[in-house]
Motif scaffolding. Structure first.
Motif, PDB file in Angstrom:
ATOM      1  N   SER A  73       0.818  -1.210   0.000  1.00 37.22           N
ATOM      2  CA  SER A  73       0.000   0.000   0.000  1.00 37.22           C
ATOM      3  C   SER A  73       0.851   1.259   0.000  1.00 37.22           C
ATOM      4  O   SER A  73       0.447   2.279  -0.555  1.00 37.22           O
ATOM      5  CB  SER A  73      -0.924  -0.005   1.206  1.00 37.22           C
ATOM      6  OG  SER A  73      -0.175  -0.212   2.378  1.00 37.22           O
TER       7      SER A  73
ATOM      8  N   TYR B  82      -6.504   8.844   1.302  1.00 35.94           N
ATOM      9  CA  TYR B  82      -5.484   7.794   1.448  1.00 35.94           C
ATOM     10  C   TYR B  82      -4.597   8.072   2.662  1.00 35.94           C
ATOM     11  O   TYR B  82      -4.378   7.208   3.518  1.00 35.94           O
ATOM     12  CB  TYR B  82      -4.655   7.758   0.164  1.00 35.94           C
ATOM     13  CG  TYR B  82      -3.976   6.447  -0.125  1.00 35.94           C
ATOM     14  CD1 TYR B  82      -3.369   5.724   0.880  1.00 35.94           C
ATOM     15  CD2 TYR B  82      -3.928   5.945  -1.408  1.00 35.94           C
ATOM     16  CE1 TYR B  82      -2.745   4.539   0.610  1.00 35.94           C
ATOM     17  CE2 TYR B  82      -3.309   4.762  -1.692  1.00 35.94           C
ATOM     18  CZ  TYR B  82      -2.715   4.064  -0.676  1.00 35.94           C
ATOM     19  OH  TYR B  82      -2.114   2.895  -0.958  1.00 35.94           O
ATOM     20  N   GLY B  86      -4.109   6.029   6.431  1.00 35.15           N
ATOM     21  CA  GLY B  86      -2.859   5.548   7.013  1.00 35.15           C
ATOM     22  C   GLY B  86      -2.573   6.169   8.357  1.00 35.15           C
ATOM     23  O   GLY B  86      -2.158   5.481   9.300  1.00 35.15           O
ATOM     24  N   LEU B  97      -0.682   2.718   7.380  1.00 33.55           N
ATOM     25  CA  LEU B  97      -1.514   1.981   6.426  1.00 33.55           C
ATOM     26  C   LEU B  97      -1.771   0.541   6.850  1.00 33.55           C
ATOM     27  O   LEU B  97      -1.942  -0.343   6.020  1.00 33.55           O
ATOM     28  CB  LEU B  97      -0.904   2.006   5.022  1.00 33.55           C
ATOM     29  CG  LEU B  97      -0.975   3.334   4.296  1.00 33.55           C
ATOM     30  CD1 LEU B  97      -0.096   3.308   3.075  1.00 33.55           C
ATOM     31  CD2 LEU B  97      -2.382   3.628   3.889  1.00 33.55           C
ATOM     32  N   TYR B  99      -4.439  -1.479   7.931  1.00 27.98           N
ATOM     33  CA  TYR B  99      -5.894  -1.296   8.028  1.00 27.98           C
ATOM     34  C   TYR B  99      -6.518  -2.097   9.148  1.00 27.98           C
ATOM     35  O   TYR B  99      -7.647  -1.834   9.530  1.00 27.98           O
ATOM     36  CB  TYR B  99      -6.569  -1.680   6.716  1.00 27.98           C
ATOM     37  CG  TYR B  99      -5.946  -1.087   5.501  1.00 27.98           C
ATOM     38  CD1 TYR B  99      -5.778   0.279   5.408  1.00 27.98           C
ATOM     39  CD2 TYR B  99      -5.529  -1.881   4.458  1.00 27.98           C
ATOM     40  CE1 TYR B  99      -5.194   0.833   4.296  1.00 27.98           C
ATOM     41  CE2 TYR B  99      -4.953  -1.333   3.346  1.00 27.98           C
ATOM     42  CZ  TYR B  99      -4.789   0.023   3.274  1.00 27.98           C
ATOM     43  OH  TYR B  99      -4.216   0.557   2.174  1.00 27.98           O
TER      44      TYR B  99
END
Lengths: 106, 146
Positions: A73, B82, B86, B97, B99
């Protein structure tokens, strides 16, 4: 004459490609040789881990999405920053060119 | 760009196509968990649906969609979605990041990762759409557009 030669070359090329593709390993099989290989440090490559654990980690059937959105990511975040920077630079360059052109016309 | 004439046939065709392209763009973003797709591809489709109206119609009609001054904030919002995802995971005690640490109650870590991927894909889609529209607007600005 030349057109026929081109078509013949294309058909030959397609035949070679199809013949090569028929020998490819099955997609997504964890027992493929490329997933079982080891790197120069004698560690296992990431492919086998991703295939076996992607659904367990993120509950997503698409392994590519898990790799791009979860495992890598930060890399995807960098790609988005690159696109954002490219857009901003386009804005700066095009606006500056227009202003210079107008001032020179006056 | 040459001066455009108002053509009702072209405008009608663009009006017919544009919403379907936009729906397909959102489909590509949200269905990226199950089929090929994702934020970049879906964002390009969303931008295509908006740019189709901008090319087919004049400036008067295309301003009814996303306006020109709104593209840069949209790109920033897309990047910030984004980044905030994070940072939220980092503030809740995980890595950047990660999750699995998102503060959504009542979900297992694997489903949290599922929704985390979805959130960042939407952010990528918004940013890509806004930046493509921004490039087009900057290129045609000052020319005979509309």
């Amino acid at each position: 004459m030349q057109k026929g030669l081109k078509i013949l070359l294309l058909i030959l090329f397609a035949a070679i490609m199809i013949f090569a593709a028929s020998d490819l390993p099955f997609r997504g099989d964890p027992d493929n040789r490329m997933h079982a290989e080891r790197s120069v440090n004698n560690t296992r490559v990431i492919g086998n881990y991703a295939i076996q654990n992607a659904y367990r980690d993120a509950h997503t059937p698409n392994i590519v999405t898990v790799i791009l959105g979860d495992y890598r990511s930060v890399d995807t975040f960098g790609e988005q920053i690159v696109i954002y920077t490219a857009g901003l630079i386009t804005l700066l360059v095009l606006r500056r060119t227009r202003r210079l052109g107008r001032s020179s016309a006056l | 760009m040459r001066r455009q004439f108002e053509s009702p046939i072209v405008l009608l065709g663009a009006r017919l196509l544009s919403p379907y392209i936009m729906v397909f763009g959102w489909y590509v973003i949200f269905f990226g968990h199950y089929s090929p797709g994702g934020g970049f591809q879906g964002g390009a489709l969303l931008a295509a649906s908006v740019l189709l109206m901008r090319v087919a119609s004049g400036r008067r009609i295309s301003r009814l969609q996303i306006q020109e001054f709104a593209t840069t904030p949209l790109a920033v919002v897309g990047v910030l979605i984004y980044f905030a995802t994070g940072l939220t995971a980092m503030a809740m005690g995980g890595y950047f990041l990660d999750y699995g640490q998102l503060p959504i109650p009542g979900l297992e870590p694997d489903m949290l990762r599922y929704y985390g991927i979805l959130i960042i894909e939407v952010g990528i889609g918004l940013a890509v759409m806004a930046i493509l529209i921004m490039i087009f607007d900057n290129m045609v600005k000052g020319e005979d557009y509309g």
